[in-house]
Design a protein around this motif. Structure first.
Motif, PDB file in Angstrom:
ATOM      1  N   VAL A 393       0.841  -1.201   0.000  1.00 31.14           N
ATOM      2  CA  VAL A 393       0.000   0.000   0.000  1.00 31.14           C
ATOM      3  C   VAL A 393       0.878   1.254   0.000  1.00 31.14           C
ATOM      4  O   VAL A 393       0.660   2.190  -0.765  1.00 31.14           O
ATOM      5  N   TYR A 394       1.884   1.211   0.842  1.00 29.57           N
ATOM      6  CA  TYR A 394       2.793   2.359   0.949  1.00 29.57           C
ATOM      7  C   TYR A 394       3.433   2.671  -0.412  1.00 29.57           C
ATOM      8  O   TYR A 394       3.446   3.804  -0.868  1.00 29.57           O
ATOM      9  N   GLY A 395       3.942   1.616  -1.036  1.00 30.68           N
ATOM     10  CA  GLY A 395       4.588   1.793  -2.335  1.00 30.68           C
ATOM     11  C   GLY A 395       3.629   2.357  -3.371  1.00 30.68           C
ATOM     12  O   GLY A 395       3.971   3.271  -4.119  1.00 30.68           O
ATOM     13  N   VAL A 396       2.414   1.820  -3.383  1.00 32.26           N
ATOM     14  CA  VAL A 396       1.413   2.275  -4.348  1.00 32.26           C
ATOM     15  C   VAL A 396       1.103   3.756  -4.130  1.00 32.26           C
ATOM     16  O   VAL A 396       1.066   4.550  -5.066  1.00 32.26           O
ATOM     17  N   VAL A 397       0.899   4.115  -2.869  1.00 24.90           N
ATOM     18  CA  VAL A 397       0.555   5.511  -2.553  1.00 24.90           C
ATOM     19  C   VAL A 397       1.694   6.437  -2.985  1.00 24.90           C
ATOM     20  O   VAL A 397       1.490   7.456  -3.633  1.00 24.90           O
ATOM     21  N   LYS A 398       2.908   6.030  -2.655  1.00 28.40           N
ATOM     22  CA  LYS A 398       4.060   6.870  -2.999  1.00 28.40           C
ATOM     23  C   LYS A 398       4.246   6.938  -4.511  1.00 28.40           C
ATOM     24  O   LYS A 398       4.619   7.965  -5.054  1.00 28.40           O
ATOM     25  N   GLN A 399       4.008   5.819  -5.164  1.00 30.68           N
ATOM     26  CA  GLN A 399       4.183   5.799  -6.616  1.00 30.68           C
ATOM     27  C   GLN A 399       3.216   6.778  -7.283  1.00 30.68           C
ATOM     28  O   GLN A 399       3.462   7.273  -8.371  1.00 30.68           O
ATOM     29  N   ASN A 400       2.119   7.056  -6.596  1.00 30.65           N
ATOM     30  CA  ASN A 400       1.129   7.982  -7.142  1.00 30.65           C
ATOM     31  C   ASN A 400       1.216   9.358  -6.485  1.00 30.65           C
ATOM     32  O   ASN A 400       0.237  10.095  -6.465  1.00 30.65           O
ATOM     33  N   ASP A 401       2.378   9.663  -5.945  1.00 32.29           N
ATOM     34  CA  ASP A 401       2.632  10.967  -5.318  1.00 32.29           C
ATOM     35  C   ASP A 401       1.656  11.274  -4.195  1.00 32.29           C
ATOM     36  O   ASP A 401       1.283  12.429  -3.963  1.00 32.29           O
ATOM     37  N   GLY A 402       1.196  10.235  -3.519  1.00 29.85           N
ATOM     38  CA  GLY A 402       0.237  10.425  -2.438  1.00 29.85           C
ATOM     39  C   GLY A 402       0.898  10.357  -1.073  1.00 29.85           C
ATOM     40  O   GLY A 402       2.117  10.245  -0.957  1.00 29.85           O
ATOM     41  N   TYR A 403       0.042  10.428  -0.062  1.00 27.56           N
ATOM     42  CA  TYR A 403       0.520  10.370   1.325  1.00 27.56           C
ATOM     43  C   TYR A 403      -0.363   9.410   2.103  1.00 27.56           C
ATOM     44  O   TYR A 403      -1.543   9.267   1.803  1.00 27.56           O
ATOM     45  N   ILE A 404       0.223   8.809   3.101  1.00 25.35           N
ATOM     46  CA  ILE A 404      -0.582   7.899   3.913  1.00 25.35           C
ATOM     47  C   ILE A 404      -0.291   8.175   5.384  1.00 25.35           C
ATOM     48  O   ILE A 404       0.835   8.463   5.755  1.00 25.35           O
ATOM     49  N   SER A 405      -1.345   8.134   6.184  1.00 21.81           N
ATOM     50  CA  SER A 405      -1.134   8.278   7.626  1.00 21.81           C
ATOM     51  C   SER A 405      -2.024   7.284   8.348  1.00 21.81           C
ATOM     52  O   SER A 405      -2.987   6.776   7.785  1.00 21.81           O
ATOM     53  N   VAL A 406      -1.663   7.016   9.588  1.00 25.71           N
ATOM     54  CA  VAL A 406      -2.460   6.066  10.343  1.00 25.71           C
ATOM     55  C   VAL A 406      -2.679   6.600  11.746  1.00 25.71           C
ATOM     56  O   VAL A 406      -1.806   7.195  12.350  1.00 25.71           O
ATOM     57  N   ILE A 407      -3.911   6.425  12.194  1.00 27.25           N
ATOM     58  CA  ILE A 407      -4.259   6.798  13.562  1.00 27.25           C
ATOM     59  C   ILE A 407      -4.766   5.512  14.192  1.00 27.25           C
ATOM     60  O   ILE A 407      -5.656   4.869  13.644  1.00 27.25           O
ATOM     61  N   SER A 408      -4.182   5.147  15.312  1.00 25.83           N
ATOM     62  CA  SER A 408      -4.616   3.889  15.906  1.00 25.83           C
ATOM     63  C   SER A 408      -4.774   4.030  17.407  1.00 25.83           C
ATOM     64  O   SER A 408      -3.998   4.691  18.069  1.00 25.83           O
ATOM     65  N   ASP A 409      -5.801   3.412  17.896  1.00 25.34           N
ATOM     66  CA  ASP A 409      -6.147   3.512  19.299  1.00 25.34           C
ATOM     67  C   ASP A 409      -6.747   2.167  19.698  1.00 25.34           C
ATOM     68  O   ASP A 409      -7.640   1.666  19.025  1.00 25.34           O
ATOM     69  N   SER A 410      -6.230   1.614  20.782  1.00 27.07           N
ATOM     70  CA  SER A 410      -6.686   0.259  21.121  1.00 27.07           C
ATOM     71  C   SER A 410      -8.177   0.213  21.454  1.00 27.07           C
ATOM     72  O   SER A 410      -8.796  -0.844  21.354  1.00 27.07           O
ATOM     73  N   ASP A 411      -8.769   1.375  21.826  1.00 26.24           N
ATOM     74  CA  ASP A 411     -10.206   1.352  22.121  1.00 26.24           C
ATOM     75  C   ASP A 411     -11.044   1.572  20.869  1.00 26.24           C
ATOM     76  O   ASP A 411     -12.127   1.032  20.737  1.00 26.24           O
ATOM     77  N   LYS A 412     -10.508   2.397  19.978  1.00 23.31           N
ATOM     78  CA  LYS A 412     -11.358   2.817  18.859  1.00 23.31           C
ATOM     79  C   LYS A 412     -10.976   2.195  17.530  1.00 23.31           C
ATOM     80  O   LYS A 412     -11.603   2.465  16.518  1.00 23.31           O
ATOM     81  N   GLY A 413      -9.950   1.406  17.493  1.00 24.39           N
ATOM     82  CA  GLY A 413      -9.560   0.801  16.229  1.00 24.39           C
ATOM     83  C   GLY A 413      -8.570   1.664  15.472  1.00 24.39           C
ATOM     84  O   GLY A 413      -7.906   2.517  16.034  1.00 24.39           O
ATOM     85  N   THR A 414      -8.519   1.407  14.179  1.00 23.44           N
ATOM     86  CA  THR A 414      -7.473   2.015  13.360  1.00 23.44           C
ATOM     87  C   THR A 414      -8.081   2.721  12.161  1.00 23.44           C
ATOM     88  O   THR A 414      -9.044   2.242  11.586  1.00 23.44           O
ATOM     89  N   THR A 415      -7.485   3.845  11.794  1.00 20.39           N
ATOM     90  CA  THR A 415      -7.901   4.528  10.571  1.00 20.39           C
ATOM     91  C   THR A 415      -6.675   4.779   9.707  1.00 20.39           C
ATOM     92  O   THR A 415      -5.695   5.350  10.169  1.00 20.39           O
ATOM     93  N   PHE A 416      -6.746   4.302   8.487  1.00 18.42           N
ATOM     94  CA  PHE A 416      -5.719   4.644   7.514  1.00 18.42           C
ATOM     95  C   PHE A 416      -6.284   5.740   6.622  1.00 18.42           C
ATOM     96  O   PHE A 416      -7.431   5.648   6.185  1.00 18.42           O
ATOM     97  N   GLU A 417      -5.493   6.763   6.388  1.00 19.15           N
ATOM     98  CA  GLU A 417      -5.944   7.832   5.499  1.00 19.15           C
ATOM     99  C   GLU A 417      -4.946   7.967   4.364  1.00 19.15           C
ATOM    100  O   GLU A 417      -3.743   8.060   4.594  1.00 19.15           O
ATOM    101  N   ILE A 418      -5.499   7.970   3.166  1.00 18.16           N
ATOM    102  CA  ILE A 418      -4.633   8.090   1.997  1.00 18.16           C
ATOM    103  C   ILE A 418      -5.029   9.342   1.235  1.00 18.16           C
ATOM    104  O   ILE A 418      -6.210   9.588   1.002  1.00 18.16           O
TER     105      ILE A 418
END
Ligand code: ADP
Ligand code: MG
Length: 567
Positions: A393-418
């Motif tokens: 995923v990281y490679g794909v995002v970077k290959q398309n000049d994008g950005y990726i971030s992740v917010i994770s919390d053991s109570d609320k789960g995880t969010t990936f943002e691209i």
């Protein structure tokens, strides 16, 4: 005036005064509180004493009182020299104790000196100061207390203010330090990913070449070997292993942004909608998959298969993170980031982006995991983890000049943002050269369906070497899904006459509903089938017997494609 005794608990004040007076040729002694001052003065009386008011131990008032009661000292002028926050009552009180002068800071050096000299002269010529009478002692304590309390309150306020400024200063420093550290970490992280990427790309590239040789030889050997030979099974194993390794190197190539790409302008909402069925199946029954498509989504320009790679990997991870029932929300929207927007993802360049987020209600992840998340082979899954999902995923995002971030919390789960850059119509030249194999010859797409994965692979390889674009499936369901979700036209269906779940011809009819131009080529595994299937062939249907040479395949395929479409 030769010798002066200065009393102040503040070393800086002492130093300043000392410098000032000794420059004027006066010999200066110092003490940091009343007790010390008394000791020094009794040992060796000065010509004048200058004292602060508030000091630990014995304060200025107490010192003055004792001073003026002391036979040896009372004829030495006592001057208060004190800071702001001074009330007129302080002076009254000081004078009532017998002090000779009350000077409020700040005073110009020259002025201070002249005040001191004046005091001394007055003292010499003037009225001797009476020491407080014993009868006034109670009065003294009342006044003394109230003055001290007030001064302490002032001092408290002063200290509180100083403390507040200090705290603010510390907080600001901390913030700046955190920011610096974050930038540093970001830089190290970027450099690390870059280095790993280069290494992975290099390995994958060389490895792929060798795999190609291994696989090609195995394919050919299988074509020539007799299936009854012992060696046949061994070569098959070689081929399976080579294919698996090929999948691995493909993911590494994706991570290293060396994946061949065929970019198209596309609407992410449509691309995701086309994948929903697959994603539902991937997520399983216990997971509610919710799609929130943003309105009027801007186009992006990327290889549609890369959208698939992103979503399947993120959804697979979300599924793995959810124990029991849960939710996965896929959301899209347009985002404009200006220079003042909070910098999330870190380092993102201001601009217009299409944001794709995948949020799950899973277990979240530990901080340690967050810093290694996108590295190839980082996995916390003991059994089925490869650690290549997010690297892809990281490679794909970077290959398309994008950005990726992740917010994770053991109570609320995880969010990936691209964040993918909005496509504005000006087509930049792709940064990655498109390898020849992905440039499809005549833009013909073949859908290959056979329940034997290894044969599917062999045929796929052969077709791809003839520069056809190949979609492949091992079950009719999968084939139908592929046909439904494939963005472009499908020109040819190659299928077994009889699949375990469905007849090839019925499958063809279903696919024709969506791809009206599609043509049909049957193939079959064993010669023994041929006699059976031959009878089943309808007018105009073409049959390819297995095993076949590449020439056989090429001839049959082009023969079918040249024919007018069957009704
Ligand atoms: P794999 O899934 O094979 O372990 P990935 O690269 O896809 O490899 O993910 C790497 C690791 O990141 C996982 O092993 C897991 O610890 C963590 N991870 C990824 N996605 C999530 C998620 N949605 N929730 C919690 N942890 C996750
Ligand atoms: Mg994964």
């Amino acid at each position: 005036m030769n010798r002066l005794l200065i009393v102040d608990d503040n070393q800086q004040n002492l130093y300043m005064l000392q410098m000032l007076l000794s420059n004027k040729g006066i010999q200066v002694e110092s003490a940091s509180n009343g007790t010390e001052a008394l000791e020094s003065a009794r040992r060796d009386p000065p010509d004048m004493i200058i004292s602060d008011i508030l000091m630990p131990g014995m304060d200025g008032y107490a010192l003055c009182r004792v001073w003026k009661e002391d036979k040896r000292l009372k004829n030495i002028p006592f001057v208060f020299y004190t800071a702001t926050y001074t009330d007129p009552k302080d002076e009254d009180f000081a004078l009532s104790l017998g002090a000779d002068r009350f000077i409020i800071k700040p005073v110009e050096p020259e002025k201070l000196l002249s005040l001191l000299l004046e005091t001394r002269n007055n003292f010499k010529t003037g009225k001797p100061v009476a020491a407080p009478k014993p009868a006034e002692k109670d009065e003294f304590y009342v006044g003394y207390n109230s003055v001290l309390v007030r001064k302490l309150e002032d001092k408290m306020l002063q200290l509180e203010e100083a403390n507040r400024i200090l705290e603010q200063d510390i907080a600001e420093r901390k913030l700046a330090e955190n920011e610096r550290q974050k930038l540093q970490e970001q830089l190290i992280q970027a450099q690390k990913m870059e280095a790993i990427g280069r290494m992975a790309g290099g390995i994958a590239h060389d490895f792929n070449n060798m795999l190609g040789v291994i696989l090609g030889c195995a394919e050919l050997a299988l074509l020539w070997a007799n299936p009854t030979d012992k060696i046949y099974a061994l070569i098959k194993e070689i081929r399976v292993a080579a294919h698996r390794s090929g999948e691995l190197t493909r993911q590494l190539l994706a991570f290293a942004r060396k994946q061949p790409v065929d970019r198209k302008v596309l609407n992410l909402n449509e691309a995701i909608a086309g994948m929903l069925k697959i994603l539902h199946r991937l997520a399983g029954e216990n997971i509610e998959l919710i799609l929130r498509s943003g309105a009027d989504l801007w186009p992006v320009r990327m290889d549609p298969s890369q959208v698939d790679q992103i979503l399947t990997n993120l959804c697979a991870n979300a599924r793995d993170a959810i124990a029991g029932k849960g939710q996965v929300v896929i959301e899209t929207n347009n985002v404009v980031l200006d220079a003042t927007s909070s910098r999330q993802p870190e380092g993102i360049i201001p601009g217009e982006y299409v944001r794709l987020s995948v949020r799950d209600t899973g277990c979240g992840m530990a901080k340690e995991a967050l810093s290694h998340l996108f590295e190839p082979f980082f996995t916390t899954k003991e059994i089925k983890g490869t650690g290549l999902g997010l690297a892809t995923v990281y490679g794909v995002v970077k290959q398309n000049d994008g950005y990726i971030s992740v917010i994770s919390d053991s109570d609320k789960g995880t969010t990936f943002e691209i964040y993918l850059p909005r496509h504005t119509g000006i087509t930049k030249k792709d940064s990655t050269p498109v390898p020849e194999a992905s440039v499809t010859h005549g833009q013909k797409t073949v859908l290959l369906v056979k329940d034997e994965p290894q044969l599917v692979n062999l045929t796929r390889m052969m077709l791809e070497s003839m520069e056809y674009q190949v979609l492949s499936a091992v079950t009719p369901d999968e084939a139908i899904l592929l046909a439904e979700t494939h963005g472009g036209e499908i020109h040819l269906l190659i299928t077994d006459m009889v699949l375990p779940e469905m007849k090839g011809r019925d499958l063809f009819k279903q696919i024709k509903n969506r791809h009206s131009q599609v043509r049909l080529l049957f193939m079959s595994g064993y010669t023994s089938d041929v006699s059976d299937t031959k009878g089943l062939l309808e007018d105009g249907e073409i049959f390819l017997q297995n095993p076949f040479s590449m020439d056989d395949l090429a001839t049959k395929v082009s023969e079918v494609l040249k024919k007018p479409t069957m009704s």
